[in-house]
Design an enzyme around this catalytic site. Sequence first.
Site, PDB file in Angstrom:
ATOM      1  CD1 TRP A  88      57.169 154.043 -60.386  1.00 28.21           C
ATOM      2  CD2 TRP A  88      56.750 151.848 -60.368  1.00 28.21           C
ATOM      3  NE1 TRP A  88      55.817 153.893 -60.198  1.00 28.21           N
ATOM      4  CE2 TRP A  88      55.526 152.545 -60.186  1.00 28.21           C
ATOM      5  CE3 TRP A  88      56.734 150.452 -60.387  1.00 28.21           C
ATOM      6  CZ2 TRP A  88      54.319 151.901 -60.020  1.00 28.21           C
ATOM      7  CZ3 TRP A  88      55.514 149.797 -60.227  1.00 28.21           C
ATOM      8  CH2 TRP A  88      54.330 150.517 -60.047  1.00 28.21           C
ATOM      9  CE  LYS A 120      52.939 146.205 -63.464  1.00 29.37           C
ATOM     10  NZ  LYS A 120      53.198 146.215 -64.931  1.00 29.37           N
ATOM     11  CG  ASP A 335      33.275 128.189 -64.286  1.00 28.72           C
ATOM     12  OD1 ASP A 335      32.240 128.167 -64.975  1.00 28.72           O
ATOM     13  OD2 ASP A 335      34.425 128.186 -64.770  1.00 28.72           O
ATOM     14  CD  GLU A 389      29.325 125.521 -65.247  1.00 23.81           C
ATOM     15  OE1 GLU A 389      28.803 126.164 -66.155  1.00 23.81           O
ATOM     16  OE2 GLU A 389      30.559 125.454 -65.097  1.00 23.81           O
TER      17      GLU A 389
END
Length: 674
Positions: A88, A120, A335, A389
């Site tokens: 890290w 990350k 959606d 939708e």
Amino acid sequence: MQRSLAVTTELKILAIDPYLKPFEKDLQLRMDRYSSHKKTLLGQYLDFKSFANGHLFYGFHLVKEGWYYREWAPGAEELHLMGDFNGWNPETHPLKRKEHGNWEVFIEGRDTLKHTSFVKVRVKANGKERDRLPLYIKRTVQNPETHDFVGQIWNPEKQFMWHDTKFRVDHTSPLFIYELHIGMAQEKEGIGSFKEFTDTILPRIKDAGYNTIQIMAIMQHPYYASFGYQVSNFFAVSSWFGTPDELKELVDTAHSMGIVVLMDLVHSHALDNQMEGIYGFDGTDHQFFHVGSRGNHPAWKTKLFNYGKNEVLHFLLSNLKFWLEEYHFDGFRFDGVTSMAYHHQGLGVNFSDYSKYFSAETDLDALTYLQFANDLIREVRPDAVTIAEDMSGMPGMCLPVKDGGIGFDYRLSMGVPDLWIKTIKERRDENWSMNQIWHELTCHRPQEKTIGYVESHDQALVGDKTLIFRLADQEMYWHMGKNDQNILIKRAIELSKLIKFLTITLAGEGYMNFMGNEFGHPDWIDFPTKENDWSYKYACRHWSLMDNQELSYADLATFDRETIAFLKTNKVMQADDLVNLWTEEKDNILAYKKSGLIFLFNFNPTKSFPDFALPVEEYGEYQVVFNTDEKQFGGQGRIATDYIYQTKLLSERENKYGFAIYAPSRTALVLRKL
């Protein structure tokens, strides 16, 4: 400048729907924008399929000597990759700035980034540093030590082997869609897994006769109770339910059963959390989204994409191609299309006339994106299915792009559940209007296909009620035994069968059911939240109720299964010969013809008609071939199935051919000409 084909040639949509003629210039503008933006976007690329490959460039990619990691972050000052592979350390693996806002780093050694290792990226922008999840990461999980979400390298030594290379969607067969959520598909009070669903629930769906599943919450979302509608990582499979390979196994198994697999896709908005999501990745608020109030959905508290940016289109189109190719999805239910299509998101707007579809509030950039999306999907999978939708009913939503449409195959008939809720809540049973119900169920845009449904997950959420729970309420907890003669339960069962049977035969070219509603699941959905002490009590499905042959849930499941089988056998959904034979308002009677069959509904709560004069179109002999009153469906068995009805001229029905027939209260029956 050469004018586009859309302007010089009349659009087919105008011939299909002549009421659009006053808005011809608006439609031509839509098609001009489509043509010009497509040319600009694709550039040297021949088609969308060649263009939409962001996932093949950005993110992590293994080569012979090691790994490439790339990001698009035009507003960033520095990027540093870190993870358990380098302790890290935010200094050892800086990314180099390339052209067009791209960043890149090469990590030497094929084994440096091991399968399941955590990563990350530290992004420095505006003088501040944030640790972010890579934009194109394919899996995120919670770090068992820190409990924050981290990216995870997914590169198993043994790659998944597909067995579905010959599977294709049969567009000649109607879709019977089973809408579902993996996590709440189990009976246990907890989160179900992909594997549990594959092993135990897929066979149930197959046995019930559904040929399509529509899976919610597939893309990663950190808040489980969001139902998957607040996406954080668009290329990552939700780790709530299992691994990427376990999702592939689910899809592969479904295909082996002949089941189409659709993904409930959320491209209408995104999570606003900067710790897990894509918002503000490069230090700006405009990388993916509109700025200011236009970038915020006032009801959902989420971020709204800027569909006018080519980089955003590249990201979203690449996302579509990724899910089609990597996970073999057969299409998408989009959606929040209404929210995308209008700057006002459709909130508080009554789409009462055509002018509401063509105004300054219409988001032309979003409509262009939806056209591009449908084009791309057909290029990648010509047999794919797309469903919108859209509650606004925008004309052309389900017409081909070349005809002036948006390109979807179907729209959800979102007004139908509202019709039934309003009818049940506001009218006494004897005052239900057959004319209104007929109009609402059969009024569709010309040549545009719909998916009819009585209830979806929306109607099952806490604060609302499912159809049968609205009819029976708490009586369901005590009186669902087959020998129980509770009058409220009897009414609820009879009406729910009539409502579903009428809807499935009239409201669309396909049908959708939400998981568990086929057998009248008694509870609403309430995901674990702080307000309910993180309880999973109402975030599961009680399949044992359906399996218990002493309960009426079993009868409702049998009715649902036999209804689908009957409609498939008689090709009712795809028939185009619908004719209203008789509507009797005062007696709550409705009769119609479809697929050569005669349908007779008696919604009357008290009146049975021993000799109802039923008009039919053709002379001949008729016999009952299906009815809702069969004992296996929890009915009373009052309708004869062996009697042959001979037509005659009915003076009381304008001398039409027909016959007298017994029509018991709250029943539906179907006759076939012999």
